[in-house]
Write an enzyme that holds these catalytic residues in place. Structure first.
Site, PDB file in Angstrom:
ATOM      1  N   ASP A  47       0.957   1.308  12.372  1.00 49.76           N
ATOM      2  CA  ASP A  47       1.537   1.872  11.148  1.00 49.76           C
ATOM      3  C   ASP A  47       0.671   3.067  10.752  1.00 49.76           C
ATOM      4  O   ASP A  47      -0.436   2.906  10.248  1.00 49.76           O
ATOM      5  CB  ASP A  47       1.552   0.807  10.055  1.00 49.76           C
ATOM      6  CG  ASP A  47       2.273   1.274   8.796  1.00 49.76           C
ATOM      7  OD1 ASP A  47       2.660   2.462   8.744  1.00 49.76           O
ATOM      8  OD2 ASP A  47       2.437   0.466   7.865  1.00 49.76           O
ATOM      9  N   LYS A  55       3.003  10.695   2.391  1.00 46.11           N
ATOM     10  CA  LYS A  55       1.720  10.955   1.743  1.00 46.11           C
ATOM     11  C   LYS A  55       1.136  12.297   2.175  1.00 46.11           C
ATOM     12  O   LYS A  55       0.734  13.111   1.343  1.00 46.11           O
ATOM     13  CB  LYS A  55       0.727   9.836   2.062  1.00 46.11           C
ATOM     14  CG  LYS A  55       1.189   8.434   1.696  1.00 46.11           C
ATOM     15  CD  LYS A  55       1.365   8.256   0.212  1.00 46.11           C
ATOM     16  CE  LYS A  55       1.524   6.798  -0.180  1.00 46.11           C
ATOM     17  NZ  LYS A  55       2.709   6.152   0.375  1.00 46.11           N
ATOM     18  N   TRP A  90      -0.091  -4.117   3.206  1.00 53.63           N
ATOM     19  CA  TRP A  90       0.877  -3.458   2.323  1.00 53.63           C
ATOM     20  C   TRP A  90       1.928  -4.474   1.885  1.00 53.63           C
ATOM     21  O   TRP A  90       2.424  -5.275   2.695  1.00 53.63           O
ATOM     22  CB  TRP A  90       1.516  -2.297   3.080  1.00 53.63           C
ATOM     23  CG  TRP A  90       2.605  -1.572   2.366  1.00 53.63           C
ATOM     24  CD1 TRP A  90       2.600  -1.106   1.083  1.00 53.63           C
ATOM     25  CD2 TRP A  90       3.880  -1.212   2.914  1.00 53.63           C
ATOM     26  NE1 TRP A  90       3.788  -0.472   0.800  1.00 53.63           N
ATOM     27  CE2 TRP A  90       4.590  -0.521   1.899  1.00 53.63           C
ATOM     28  CE3 TRP A  90       4.483  -1.374   4.166  1.00 53.63           C
ATOM     29  CZ2 TRP A  90       5.871  -0.024   2.094  1.00 53.63           C
ATOM     30  CZ3 TRP A  90       5.760  -0.883   4.357  1.00 53.63           C
ATOM     31  CH2 TRP A  90       6.436  -0.214   3.332  1.00 53.63           C
TER      32      TRP A  90
END
Length: 422
Positions: A237, A273, A153
């Site tokens: 993560d 999300k 990311w």
């Protein structure tokens, strides 16, 4: 740890006692501050917004869109917001560590239960959780080294640098065929062997960003074992739980394996999300350790001096959904619907590209998982796409959630043209 903590405190006190007008500290000159380069994702979105073309398509920003290309408010979230409006839970400060019930429900979602030896801090989404962990590691870690997958990311390394760490990378993709990205377990384990003991390794739990390439269960076993063997500090993560496979239970596989291993580790969770709460900044940092209480006390110290305490409304929404059996089931059903639509778009994107580019295989598009596809497009091919008003990151990462029946044909045509050099 005690000596290091004392030295850190003395350093802070020394800095605080220094006079800002001291001759050894020249005044800051605002004109001397250079501009910071724009964030790649937000710069791309700005470029898209400024494009006057009525045919423009955004496949860049990682936010879910429905079959008509519109932002989606989940049904369960909408009902939870209506309940909160009626009940009016107020606007008082949360404790520094956040809402206790939200954190309990977050642990249950993350691990399948509320296991002993796990304590938590509410955070400003997943990014905030990562920052808390990195700041803690910068103070108490035996090294400043933190390793991320290559690629990862776009904000990962920046967060680590801001916390005072030294980011590095580990092999993640098999580079033998850049047009067909695949996981490289052998390369990753070799990279881990080269890491100094005590280094931090950041692992993405599911729906890897930007590649959509996740380890298999047996490959996760090898990664878990190597982390223990090397004495690495693991930070997971967990940004897409439930959004990768459509099942929150299936997407917790990696956390369950680390929990079963008996290792100490962190999990940084985001609810942007999987709840569609992008702007609410809802997250949690879970600490798995016999010393979790002390670790959490230090995380709270970082939080207090950074943002004081977490926002309330977003965690109230998540708590309402996860704490109600009917709303939770509806939420899980909606996750399945979203993941299912993304899988359908993957299949149609692959079929379209293989039809438009005879003799080529785009099987990696359907073997990947989650919101993103690492297409294998080169930066030059991406630029050709942008000239046709189809926007994606220069790495070739496409947000499959931005594809729908209305824009699929054009996306296929533009990508195929870029690959042909047209």
């Amino acid at each position: 740890f005690m000596l290091k903590s004392t030295l850190f405190l003395l350093s802070v006190l020394s800095t605080a006692s220094s006079s800002p007008s001291s001759s050894t500290s020249p005044d800051m000159s605002f004109p001397s501050i250079p501009p910071r380069p724009a964030d790649a994702v937000f710069a791309l979105n700005k470029e898209y917004n400024l494009d006057p073309s009525p045919l423009k398509i955004s496949c860049g920003v990682g936010a879910y869109r429905d079959a008509e290309g519109r932002p989606l408010v989940l049904r369960a979230v909408k009902e939870a917001k209506e309940r909160l409006l009626d009940s009016d839970p107020g606007n008082e400060y949360l404790p520094i560590e956040g809402d206790a019930e939200f954190l309990r429900l977050s642990r249950e979602l993350c691990f399948g239960s509320d296991p002993s030896g796990v304590q938590s801090v509410q955070s400003l989404s997943g990014t905030g959780a990562l920052y808390l962990v990195h700041r803690l590691f910068a103070t108490y870690g035996s090294t400043k080294k933190v390793y991320f997958s290559d690629p990862t990311w776009g904000n990962h390394k920046a967060v680590a640098l801001a916390a005072g760490l030294e980011p590095g990378t580990y092999t993640y993709l098999d580079s033998r065929d850049p047009c067909k990205p695949a996981f490289d377990l052998k390369g990753m384990l070799a990279s881990m062997d080269a890491m100094p003991p005590g280094s931090m390794i950041v692992l993405q739990a599911c729906g890897h960003n930007p590649t959509g390439v996740d380890p298999s269960p047996s490959e996760w076993d090898a990664v878990v074992s190597k982390c223990g063997e090397k004495g690495l500090v693991v930070c997971m993560d967990n940004a897409y739980q439930g959004f990768a496979t459509g099942s929150p239970d299936d997407d917790r596989l990696a956390m369950e394996k680390f929990l079963a291993s008996g290792q100490e580790f962190f999990v940084c969770c985001s609810y942007a999300k999987n709840f569609g709460l992008y702007g609410q900044r809802v997250g949690a940092c879970h600490v798995v350790s016999p010393n979790a209480a002390d670790v959490v006390s230090q995380l709270k110290g970082v939080a207090r001096t950074t943002y004081s305490n977490p926002p309330k409304h977003g965690s109230d929404i998540v708590k309402t959904v996860l704490g109600d059996e009917r709303l939770r089931k509806e939420w899980v059903d909606e996750l399945g619907e979203m993941a299912g639509r993304i899988r359908d778009m993957r299949a149609k994107l692959r079929a379209g590209l293989e039809s438009s580019l005879p003799g080529t295989s785009w099987s990696h598009v359907t073997s990947q998982i989650g919101m993103f596809s690492y297409t294998g497009l080169t930066p030059a091919e991406v630029e050709r796409c942008k000239r046709e008003s189809v926007y994606m990151l220069s790495t070739g990462r496409v947000s499959v959630a931005g594809i729908n029946e209305g824009n699929l044909e054009r996306i296929v045509g533009v990508i195929a043209g870029a690959r042909k050099g047209e």
